[in-house]
Design a protein around this motif. Structure first.
Motif, PDB file in Angstrom:
ATOM      1  N   VAL A   1     -10.746 -23.885  31.891  1.00 35.99           N
ATOM      2  CA  VAL A   1     -11.655 -24.317  32.961  1.00 35.99           C
ATOM      3  C   VAL A   1     -11.649 -23.284  34.093  1.00 35.99           C
ATOM      4  CG1 VAL A   1     -12.100 -26.124  34.668  1.00 35.99           C
ATOM      5  CG2 VAL A   1     -11.386 -26.740  32.351  1.00 35.99           C
ATOM      6  N   LYS A   2     -10.471 -22.790  34.428  1.00 37.18           N
ATOM      7  CA  LYS A   2     -10.377 -21.772  35.492  1.00 37.18           C
ATOM      8  C   LYS A   2     -11.164 -20.519  35.076  1.00 37.18           C
ATOM      9  CE  LYS A   2      -7.103 -19.329  38.441  1.00 37.18           C
ATOM     10  NZ  LYS A   2      -7.742 -18.023  38.283  1.00 37.18           N
ATOM     11  N   ALA A   3     -11.035 -20.149  33.800  1.00 41.88           N
ATOM     12  CA  ALA A   3     -11.751 -18.956  33.316  1.00 41.88           C
ATOM     13  C   ALA A   3     -13.262 -19.145  33.481  1.00 41.88           C
ATOM     14  CB  ALA A   3     -11.395 -18.700  31.853  1.00 41.88           C
ATOM     15  N   ILE A   4     -13.746 -20.315  33.116  1.00 42.91           N
ATOM     16  CA  ILE A   4     -15.199 -20.568  33.213  1.00 42.91           C
ATOM     17  C   ILE A   4     -15.634 -20.543  34.675  1.00 42.91           C
ATOM     18  CG2 ILE A   4     -16.957 -22.373  32.897  1.00 42.91           C
ATOM     19  CD1 ILE A   4     -15.594 -23.070  30.229  1.00 42.91           C
TER      20      ILE A   4
ATOM     21  N   GLU B   1     -23.815 -11.102  33.670  1.00 40.42           N
ATOM     22  CA  GLU B   1     -23.382  -9.760  34.091  1.00 40.42           C
ATOM     23  C   GLU B   1     -22.047  -9.381  33.447  1.00 40.42           C
ATOM     24  OE1 GLU B   1     -25.179  -7.880  36.009  1.00 40.42           O
ATOM     25  OE2 GLU B   1     -26.659  -9.313  36.777  1.00 40.42           O
ATOM     26  N   ILE B   2     -21.098 -10.325  33.494  1.00 39.53           N
ATOM     27  CA  ILE B   2     -19.762 -10.040  32.955  1.00 39.53           C
ATOM     28  C   ILE B   2     -19.661 -10.684  31.569  1.00 39.53           C
ATOM     29  CG2 ILE B   2     -17.273 -10.365  33.334  1.00 39.53           C
ATOM     30  CD1 ILE B   2     -17.907 -10.767  36.330  1.00 39.53           C
ATOM     31  N   VAL B   3     -19.133  -9.921  30.615  1.00 39.35           N
ATOM     32  CA  VAL B   3     -19.026 -10.432  29.236  1.00 39.35           C
ATOM     33  C   VAL B   3     -17.556 -10.381  28.804  1.00 39.35           C
ATOM     34  CG1 VAL B   3     -19.802 -10.110  26.851  1.00 39.35           C
ATOM     35  CG2 VAL B   3     -21.355  -9.560  28.734  1.00 39.35           C
ATOM     36  N   ILE B   4     -16.951 -11.541  28.595  1.00 39.02           N
ATOM     37  CA  ILE B   4     -15.528 -11.617  28.236  1.00 39.02           C
ATOM     38  C   ILE B   4     -15.399 -12.134  26.797  1.00 39.02           C
ATOM     39  CG2 ILE B   4     -13.271 -12.602  28.875  1.00 39.02           C
ATOM     40  CD1 ILE B   4     -14.446 -11.277  31.266  1.00 39.02           C
ATOM     41  N   PRO B   5     -15.035 -11.248  25.863  1.00 41.23           N
ATOM     42  CA  PRO B   5     -14.951 -11.731  24.477  1.00 41.23           C
ATOM     43  C   PRO B   5     -13.714 -12.600  24.266  1.00 41.23           C
ATOM     44  CG  PRO B   5     -14.236  -9.452  24.591  1.00 41.23           C
ATOM     45  CD  PRO B   5     -14.688  -9.816  25.993  1.00 41.23           C
ATOM     46  N   LEU B   6     -13.869 -13.626  23.474  1.00 34.01           N
ATOM     47  CA  LEU B   6     -12.722 -14.415  23.022  1.00 34.01           C
ATOM     48  C   LEU B   6     -12.171 -13.726  21.763  1.00 34.01           C
ATOM     49  CD1 LEU B   6     -14.207 -18.026  23.398  1.00 34.01           C
ATOM     50  CD2 LEU B   6     -13.049 -16.634  25.128  1.00 34.01           C
ATOM     51  N   GLU B   7     -11.087 -14.265  21.228  1.00 35.19           N
ATOM     52  CA  GLU B   7     -10.549 -13.700  19.994  1.00 35.19           C
ATOM     53  C   GLU B   7     -11.533 -13.935  18.839  1.00 35.19           C
ATOM     54  OE1 GLU B   7      -6.597 -12.772  19.183  1.00 35.19           O
ATOM     55  OE2 GLU B   7      -7.534 -11.601  20.757  1.00 35.19           O
ATOM     56  N   ILE B   8     -11.408 -13.080  17.848  1.00 35.83           N
ATOM     57  CA  ILE B   8     -12.351 -13.100  16.718  1.00 35.83           C
ATOM     58  C   ILE B   8     -11.950 -14.186  15.708  1.00 35.83           C
ATOM     59  CG2 ILE B   8     -13.219 -11.684  14.790  1.00 35.83           C
ATOM     60  CD1 ILE B   8     -13.940 -10.646  17.622  1.00 35.83           C
TER      61      ILE B   8
ATOM     62  N   ASN C   1     -18.527 -15.086  39.443  1.00 36.15           N
ATOM     63  CA  ASN C   1     -18.668 -13.639  39.274  1.00 36.15           C
ATOM     64  C   ASN C   1     -17.355 -12.855  39.356  1.00 36.15           C
ATOM     65  OD1 ASN C   1     -20.664 -11.980  38.449  1.00 36.15           O
ATOM     66  ND2 ASN C   1     -21.046 -11.129  40.486  1.00 36.15           N
ATOM     67  N   LYS C   2     -16.254 -13.530  39.029  1.00 36.24           N
ATOM     68  CA  LYS C   2     -14.960 -12.831  39.002  1.00 36.24           C
ATOM     69  C   LYS C   2     -14.637 -12.484  37.555  1.00 36.24           C
ATOM     70  CE  LYS C   2     -12.662 -15.642  42.362  1.00 36.24           C
ATOM     71  NZ  LYS C   2     -11.633 -16.658  42.418  1.00 36.24           N
TER      72      LYS C   2
END
Ligand code: AMP
Ligand code: GLY
Length: 416
Positions: free
Chosen positions: A300-303, A197-204, A309-310
């Motif tokens: 790890v916290k990000a994952i 549902e949520i898509v968080i891009p990392l740096e390119i 779902n945050k």
């Protein structure tokens, strides 16, 4: 908490290195890992394909989170097995991992959800495929279906090259081939963390796929990356998110195959906007080695937040990284096992091991791509200089590397 990382290459080394930094993590296990990771956690003598044994280990040792590196393990269904047992794991199920394991599946999804990509046709018959190539002409791209570690692709600049690639592909029984429109432009890698549902891009990052300098030679799994990529500005990143990554993630949820894990788009910025070259179901290698050293937030916290779902906001080091891959002399054709490598102790770069082993206290080559040498710089030029200073201090008779990682600033045709 306890974290298990599955895999044994440079990508997993970079993931373990980042996971180890997390204040939340007390213990790291890596299965099977490699000698470069020895001081980051406990290396398990379980090969990555043994998914039931891995799940047994995670159950018995109360592992709180498993992160999967390689695509073949995802395609084997490691996530299905762990989830069946109620174990927390970050990666797609084998059904969702088909976006990488089947080019045809990925193309059909893109068509269905209007995700921009090159025109294509799928063939199971050599004669039909030849006819198509003769109709379309060169340049044209021939891709074998299935997992090929970045090597089953021929970008053919002449009809003859295309026909030769088809003959080789169809010499393998029951092979399926996707023939695709050639996309001209500036290629980049975007990797997003997603729970579907949520898509968080990392740096390119920008990979360098060809084996030799100046984009010569065969396609490889990647010979080096740099990050960030100045040419890819926030408008292009937003366009990629809105037109490619989000519609794909949403579409997969709608189709009942939600994608959780690292959603990796190989993207071409063309004169007509962004177009998808391929999707991968995992972090890139060497993208992980170039991108993760720039991540300041707790990985790890990000994952975990995402899995709960945050939404997540990531902080990045503004410096550039350049990762130079040192590979066995005949890679990607073959690899050299057992050639001694001298890695001096006082390097400024971070060395991620991709394919090494230890014999009698000596580090040796043990695969196609062997080391990834990663340096920072306040400018791209400085990062390049720092990386190559250290690459040249690493001594091994059978390794080669590209001298131009971070030098491709132009569209494919601009400098031809
Ligand atoms: P893939 O395994 O699909 O990522 O292909 C390997 C590499 O071949 C890509 O990273 C591109 O550099 C190149 N390539 C693949 N498909 C195309 C295409 N349609 N047009 C131009 N280059 C392509
Ligand atoms: N470096 C490209 C890949 O991981 O597929």
């Amino acid at each position: 908490m306890k974290v298990l990382i599955v895999g044994k290459g440079g990508r997993e080394h970079a993931i373990a290195w980042k996971v180890k930094e997390s204040d939340m993590v007390k213990e790291v296990f890596i299965a099977p890992g490699n000698i470069g990771m020895e001081n980051l956690g406990t290396l398990l003598d379980i090969s990555e394909e043994k998914i039931e044994e891995l799940a047994d280990f995670a159950e018995k040792n109360k592992v709180d989170l498993t992160i999967v590196g390689p695509e073949n393990v995802l395609a084997l269904g490691i996530v299905n097995e762990f989830e069946k047992r109620g174990l927390k794991i970050f990666g797609p199920t084998k059904e969702a991992a088909k976006i990488e394991s089947s080019k045809e599946f990925a193309k059909e999804l893109m068509k269905k959800y209007d995700v921009p990509t090159g025109d294509y046709e799928t063939f199971i018959d050599l004669e039909q495929a030849i006819k198509y190539v003769e109709e379309k002409g060169a340049p044209i791209v021939i891709k074998e279906d299935g997992l090929k570690a970045g090597k089953g692709v021929t970008v053919a600049f002449s009809e003859k090259e295309a026909l030769d690639a088809l003959k080789i592909a169809f010499s393998i029984p029951n092979n399926k081939v996707v023939i695709e429109e050639y996309l001209d432009g500036f290629e980049f890698s975007i990797i997003a963390l997603t729970n579907g549902e949520i898509v968080i891009p990392l740096e390119i990052a920008q990979d360098h796929k060809r084996a030799y300098d100046d984009d010569k030679g065969p396609n490889t799994g990647g010979m080096g990356v740099y990050s960030p990529v100045d040419r890819i500005n926030s408008d292009v990143i937003n366009e990629t998110l809105e037109k490619i990554l989000k519609p794909m993630a949403k579409g997969m949820v709608k189709d009942g195959i939600p994608f959780k894990g690292f959603l990796f788009g190989g993207i071409m910025l063309t004169k007509d906007g962004v177009k998808t070259i391929e999707f991968n179901a995992r972090f890139g290698d060497p993208e992980a080695e170039g991108i993760l050293p720039r991540l300041e937030s707790d990985f790890v916290k990000a994952i975990l937040d995402l899995m709960n779902n945050k939404s997540v906001e990531l902080q990045w080091d503004k410096r550039y990284t350049v990762a130079v891959v040192m590979a066995s002399e005949n890679y990607p054709k073959s690899s050299t096992i057992g050639c001694e490598i001298h890695i001096p102790e006082n390097l400024n770069s971070t060395i991620f091991h991709m394919g090494t082993r230890e014999v009698d206290g000596k580090v040796e080559t043990n695969g196609g791509r062997v080391l990834s040498v990663v340096a920072y710089g306040n400018t791209l030029e400085e990062a390049k200089k720092n990386a190559y200073l250290d690459v040249k201090k690493i001594k091994c008779k059978k390794l080669f590397f590209r001298n131009d990682i971070g030098s491709k600033m132009c569209y494919n045709n601009e400098n031809k």
